[in-house]
Design a protein around this motif. Structure first.
Motif, short mmCIF file in Angstrom:
data_model
loop_
_atom_site.label_atom_id
_atom_site.label_comp_id
_atom_site.label_asym_id
_atom_site.label_seq_id
_atom_site.Cartn_x
_atom_site.Cartn_y
_atom_site.Cartn_z
N ARG A 173 6.50 -15.43 -14.32
CA ARG A 173 7.49 -14.39 -14.55
C ARG A 173 8.19 -13.96 -13.27
N ARG A 174 7.94 -14.65 -12.18
CA ARG A 174 8.50 -14.22 -10.90
C ARG A 174 10.02 -14.23 -10.89
N TYR A 175 10.63 -15.19 -11.61
CA TYR A 175 12.09 -15.26 -11.59
C TYR A 175 12.70 -14.00 -12.20
N ILE A 176 12.00 -13.45 -13.19
CA ILE A 176 12.46 -12.20 -13.80
C ILE A 176 12.27 -11.05 -12.82
N GLU A 177 11.10 -10.97 -12.21
CA GLU A 177 10.81 -9.88 -11.29
C GLU A 177 11.73 -9.91 -10.07
N LEU A 222 30.82 -1.97 -16.30
CA LEU A 222 30.46 -1.56 -17.64
C LEU A 222 30.48 -2.73 -18.61
N LEU A 223 31.51 -3.55 -18.49
CA LEU A 223 31.63 -4.70 -19.38
C LEU A 223 30.47 -5.66 -19.22
N THR A 224 30.01 -5.80 -18.00
CA THR A 224 28.90 -6.72 -17.72
C THR A 224 27.70 -5.92 -17.29
N SER A 225 27.20 -5.09 -18.19
CA SER A 225 26.07 -4.22 -17.86
C SER A 225 24.90 -5.05 -17.40
N LEU A 226 24.08 -4.45 -16.57
CA LEU A 226 22.98 -5.17 -15.94
C LEU A 226 22.06 -5.80 -16.96
N ALA A 227 21.83 -5.10 -18.06
CA ALA A 227 20.94 -5.68 -19.07
C ALA A 227 21.45 -7.02 -19.55
N SER A 228 22.74 -7.11 -19.78
CA SER A 228 23.31 -8.38 -20.24
C SER A 228 23.26 -9.44 -19.16
N LEU A 229 23.54 -9.05 -17.93
CA LEU A 229 23.53 -10.00 -16.83
C LEU A 229 22.17 -10.63 -16.65
N LYS A 271 16.31 -7.58 -7.18
CA LYS A 271 17.65 -7.76 -6.60
C LYS A 271 18.56 -6.58 -6.92
N HIS A 272 18.41 -6.02 -8.12
CA HIS A 272 19.31 -4.96 -8.57
C HIS A 272 18.67 -3.57 -8.51
N TRP A 273 17.41 -3.51 -8.14
CA TRP A 273 16.66 -2.25 -8.23
C TRP A 273 17.35 -1.11 -7.46
N ASN A 274 17.73 -1.35 -6.23
CA ASN A 274 18.29 -0.29 -5.40
C ASN A 274 19.64 0.23 -5.90
N ASP A 275 20.33 -0.58 -6.70
CA ASP A 275 21.60 -0.11 -7.27
C ASP A 275 21.38 1.03 -8.25
N TYR A 276 20.18 1.10 -8.82
CA TYR A 276 19.90 2.08 -9.87
C TYR A 276 18.95 3.18 -9.42
N ASP A 277 18.03 2.84 -8.51
CA ASP A 277 17.10 3.85 -8.02
C ASP A 277 17.79 4.68 -6.93
N LYS A 278 18.64 5.58 -7.35
CA LYS A 278 19.49 6.30 -6.41
C LYS A 278 18.72 7.27 -5.53
N ASN A 279 17.66 7.90 -6.06
CA ASN A 279 16.91 8.86 -5.24
C ASN A 279 15.75 8.21 -4.49
N LYS A 280 15.63 6.87 -4.61
CA LYS A 280 14.65 6.09 -3.85
C LYS A 280 13.21 6.59 -4.05
N ASP A 281 12.88 6.93 -5.30
CA ASP A 281 11.52 7.37 -5.58
C ASP A 281 10.65 6.27 -6.18
N GLY A 282 11.19 5.03 -6.22
CA GLY A 282 10.41 3.92 -6.76
C GLY A 282 10.40 3.86 -8.27
N LYS A 283 11.27 4.65 -8.91
CA LYS A 283 11.40 4.64 -10.36
C LYS A 283 12.88 4.77 -10.71
N ILE A 284 13.21 4.46 -11.96
CA ILE A 284 14.59 4.60 -12.41
C ILE A 284 14.60 5.44 -13.68
N SER A 285 15.25 6.57 -13.60
CA SER A 285 15.35 7.43 -14.78
C SER A 285 16.49 6.96 -15.67
#
Length: 320
Positions: free
Chosen positions: A104-108, A6-13, A113-127
């Motif tokens: 922009r590849r470094y951003i993508e 929580l302290l180091t939320s992904l957005a900040s990282l 790298k972190h996508w699967n941590d948040y896409d819990k239902n594996k539908d290719g999107k993050i709610s």
């Protein structure tokens, strides 16, 4: 562990990861668009700038290890990808889009790298619910009651939700990969401009009046400790505030003035490079280039062992 997340939320990282080097305090708020390469943009000295601009720095290194034949073969496949409408021509807009995408590849890659941590239902999107539950879930049930600074965490949650909703273009509460990238890196997207400005003001505006005064502006950069003397650059920044930042001379920075400061209009390096490559390879001067024209000038777009050898000889000759 959860508190640390929580302290180091992904957005900040991700925002911090995008900063490759420490910047002076007075520059930390300004979102500069980096040049496409650190190499000199002088074709007389070789095409390394063009290679890194066209391919990205890491991919350019890969091409440097190839033979000319291998480079041309891979370049031909890249041209097919750049030609989005498949009409046999690469236009300025297609080349511009390609170069921007490569830079922009470094951003993508960071998002991936972190996508699967948040896409819990594996539908290719993050709610929003997925992101909120992963980042804040443990504390939501307790309404942050077991956290010392409850107000700060509630503010973090509200700020993340507002940014997520702004990044979510179709307002369906679900972020595509592109929208999630805009959430994590709003400074890279024109439609997120207002969010960047609003968050900047909130960070600096200590008295809550929705504006930034001189003391708040300097306080964001420098706070003296134990009788520490004021550095010279602080006086320079005070002058900049009065003469350049405060455009309407009312003693404050409003939203438009903050935008002018932190999101300066800068040279579009990708646009310039697209124009340069087309100008140098467009033999019939129809302002678009074919695969044949590109491959005839392949060493301007990509490298190989042969072109590197030639550039090494040129550099050695210059040094002598």
């Amino acid at each position: 562990m959860l508190k640390k997340m929580l302290l180091t939320s992904l957005a900040s990282l991700c925002v911090l990861a995008a900063v490759a080097f420490a910047v002076p305090a007075q520059e930390k708020r300004v979102h500069h668009h980096a040049d496409l390469s650190d190499r000199p943009h002088d074709d007389a000295q070789g095409y390394q700038y063009d290679h890194e601009a066209f391919l990205g720095k890491e991919e350019a290194k890969t091409f440097d290890q190839l033979t000319p034949e291998e480079s041309k073969e891979k370049l031909a496949k890249i041209v097919d990808r750049i030609d989005l409408d498949k009409d046999g021509y690469v236009t300025h807009s297609e080349l511009h889009y390609w170069i921007k995408h490569r830079q922009r590849r470094y951003i993508e890659e960071n998002v991936n790298k972190h996508w699967n941590d948040y896409d819990k239902n594996k539908d290719g999107k993050i709610s929003w619910e997925e992101y909120k539950n992963v980042t804040y879930g443990y504390y939501l049930g307790e309404e942050f009651d077991d956290i010392d600074d409850k107000a700060t965490y509630k503010a973090m949650l509200a700020r993340d939700e507002r940014r997520f909703k702004n990044a979510d273009k179709d307002r369906d509460g679900i972020a595509t990969r592109e929208e999630f990238t805009a959430f994590l890196h709003p400074e890279e997207f024109d439609y997120m401009r207002d969010v960047v400005v609003q968050e900047t003001i909130e960070d600096i505006d200590k008295n809550g009046d929705g504006k930034v005064n001189l003391d708040e502006y300097i306080g964001d950069m420098f706070t003296p400790e134990n009788g520490e003397s004021e550095p010279e650059w602080v006086q320079t920044e005070k002058k900049h505030f009065t003469e350049f930042r405060d455009l309407n001379k009312d003693g404050f920075l409003d939203g438009n003035e903050v935008a002018h400061w932190v999101l300066p209009g800068e040279v579009d390096h990708a646009d310039n490079e697209a124009k340069h490559l087309i100008h140098e390879t467009d033999t019939d001067k129809d302002e678009k280039i074919t695969k044949k024209e590109i491959l005839a000038n392949w060493n301007m777009f990509v490298g190989s062992q042969a072109t590197n050898y030639g550039e090494d000889l040129t550099r050695r000759h210059d040094e002598l």
